[in-house]
Write a protein that holds these residues in place. Structure first.
Motif, short mmCIF file in Angstrom:
data_model
loop_
_atom_site.label_atom_id
_atom_site.label_comp_id
_atom_site.label_asym_id
_atom_site.label_seq_id
_atom_site.Cartn_x
_atom_site.Cartn_y
_atom_site.Cartn_z
N ARG A 1 35.17 35.04 43.41
CA ARG A 1 35.89 36.12 42.72
C ARG A 1 36.04 37.36 43.60
O ARG A 1 37.04 38.06 43.53
CB ARG A 1 35.19 36.45 41.40
CG ARG A 1 35.31 35.31 40.40
CD ARG A 1 34.71 35.62 39.05
NE ARG A 1 34.89 34.50 38.15
CZ ARG A 1 34.38 34.43 36.92
NH1 ARG A 1 33.67 35.46 36.44
NH2 ARG A 1 34.59 33.38 36.17
N MET A 2 35.04 37.62 44.43
CA MET A 2 35.15 38.74 45.36
C MET A 2 36.27 38.48 46.39
O MET A 2 37.06 39.37 46.70
CB MET A 2 33.82 38.95 46.09
CG MET A 2 33.85 40.07 47.13
SD MET A 2 34.13 41.70 46.39
CE MET A 2 32.48 42.06 45.77
N ILE A 3 36.35 37.26 46.87
CA ILE A 3 37.41 36.89 47.83
C ILE A 3 38.78 37.01 47.17
O ILE A 3 39.74 37.50 47.79
CB ILE A 3 37.18 35.46 48.37
CG1 ILE A 3 35.95 35.45 49.28
CG2 ILE A 3 38.40 34.96 49.14
CD1 ILE A 3 35.50 34.06 49.69
N GLU A 4 38.89 36.57 45.92
CA GLU A 4 40.16 36.68 45.20
C GLU A 4 40.59 38.13 45.07
O GLU A 4 41.76 38.47 45.26
CB GLU A 4 40.03 36.04 43.80
CG GLU A 4 39.92 34.52 43.83
CD GLU A 4 39.62 33.95 42.45
OE1 GLU A 4 39.41 34.75 41.50
OE2 GLU A 4 39.60 32.72 42.31
N LEU A 5 39.62 39.00 44.74
CA LEU A 5 39.93 40.43 44.59
C LEU A 5 40.37 41.02 45.93
O LEU A 5 41.34 41.79 45.99
CB LEU A 5 38.71 41.18 44.05
CG LEU A 5 38.91 42.68 43.77
CD1 LEU A 5 39.98 42.90 42.73
CD2 LEU A 5 37.60 43.32 43.32
N MET A 6 39.68 40.66 46.99
CA MET A 6 40.05 41.16 48.32
C MET A 6 41.43 40.67 48.74
O MET A 6 42.22 41.41 49.34
CB MET A 6 39.00 40.72 49.35
CG MET A 6 37.64 41.38 49.17
SD MET A 6 36.37 40.70 50.28
CE MET A 6 37.10 41.08 51.88
N GLU A 7 41.73 39.41 48.41
CA GLU A 7 43.05 38.86 48.76
C GLU A 7 44.17 39.61 48.05
O GLU A 7 45.17 39.98 48.67
CB GLU A 7 43.09 37.37 48.39
CG GLU A 7 44.44 36.73 48.69
CD GLU A 7 44.51 35.28 48.22
OE1 GLU A 7 45.58 34.68 48.36
OE2 GLU A 7 43.50 34.76 47.70
N ILE A 8 44.00 39.83 46.75
CA ILE A 8 45.03 40.56 45.99
C ILE A 8 45.16 41.98 46.52
O ILE A 8 46.28 42.52 46.63
CB ILE A 8 44.68 40.59 44.48
CG1 ILE A 8 44.55 39.17 43.94
CG2 ILE A 8 45.75 41.34 43.70
CD1 ILE A 8 43.95 39.11 42.54
N THR A 9 44.04 42.61 46.84
CA THR A 9 44.05 43.96 47.40
C THR A 9 44.88 44.01 48.68
O THR A 9 45.72 44.90 48.86
CB THR A 9 42.62 44.45 47.70
OG1 THR A 9 41.87 44.47 46.48
CG2 THR A 9 42.63 45.85 48.29
N ASN A 10 44.66 43.04 49.56
CA ASN A 10 45.40 43.00 50.82
C ASN A 10 46.89 42.78 50.60
O ASN A 10 47.73 43.39 51.27
CB ASN A 10 44.83 41.89 51.72
CG ASN A 10 43.44 42.21 52.22
OD1 ASN A 10 43.06 43.38 52.30
ND2 ASN A 10 42.67 41.19 52.55
#
Length: 218
Positions: A84-93
């Motif tokens: 979920r942290m990776i998903e959030l970082m991906e959307i942020t980018n």
């Protein structure tokens, strides 16, 4: 009255020039319409992608917050939290790449997104309040982009006459909101403090673990 050959050719050419001019004007108008249609379609696609990504971000924040709330330090929990942290970082980018860092509304949306991405673990309540601010500023951003679509769809006389409308919209409508109920000063400060608190806790925890592993170094 008799005409010379050159005069006869000149008179015959006049209607041909008129027809040719009409054809060229029609081609230019058609090309312009195709161009406007293409720009409008692409901008509409971009707006919808941006809307979807902001919605995904606003959903990913509580998803991660709830995952962290259920912390049990097991391998299964770590995998869920990491995903979920990776998903959030991906959307942020992705959103960072979509927006214009020089746009006034874009700038505020980016400030919120980049500030929210970190402190979810530090203070979930602050992060969720920040998401509320993000939604409100994003609504202004989407409205502004839709106004650009309508502006580009008009012919040049309209665009020339209304070329200052966007700046007027920012100055008279968005900026009063951004400096009033939509002010980011407090929420960004709270996000920064939450991030600092999270960093200090992690540093302290690491020192405690290190001390427990190596008591001879105390």
């Amino acid at each position: 009255m008799a005409f010379t050959l050159s005069e006869t050719l000149l008179l015959a050419a006049v209607p041909l020039v008129g027809v040719a001019s009409g054809v060229l004007a029609s081609i230019a108008t058609s090309a312009r319409n195709v161009y406007i249609s293409s720009i409008t379609i692409e901008r509409n696609k971009w707006i919808e992608k941006l809307r979807a990504n902001i919605a995904r971000f606003a959903t990913a924040v509580p998803d991660l917050a709830f995952a962290l709330l259920d912390r049990d330090d097991s391998d299964a929990w770590e995998k869920v939290a990491d995903r979920r942290m990776i998903e959030l970082m991906e959307i942020t980018n992705v959103i960072n790449l979509q927006l214009n860092p020089r746009g006034k509304i874009d700038e505020n949306v980016l400030a919120l997104i980049n500030a929210i991405s970190v402190p979810v673990e530090g203070d979930r309540e602050v992060a969720m309040r920040a998401v509320g601010h993000l939604i409100k500023h994003s609504q202004w951003l989407l409205k502004a982009e839709w106004e650009k679509v309508k502006f580009e769809a008009h012919a040049w006389p309209y665009r020339w006459w209304h070329k200052g409308d966007y700046d007027e919209f920012i100055r008279k409508e968005y900026l009063p909101f951004a400096s009033g109920v939509g002010s980011l000063e407090v929420i960004l400060k709270e996000l920064h403090e939450a991030n600092e608190s999270r960093r200090i806790r992690r540093t302290t925890t690491s020192l405690i673990h290190a001390s427990a592993s190596n008591p001879s170094e105390l």
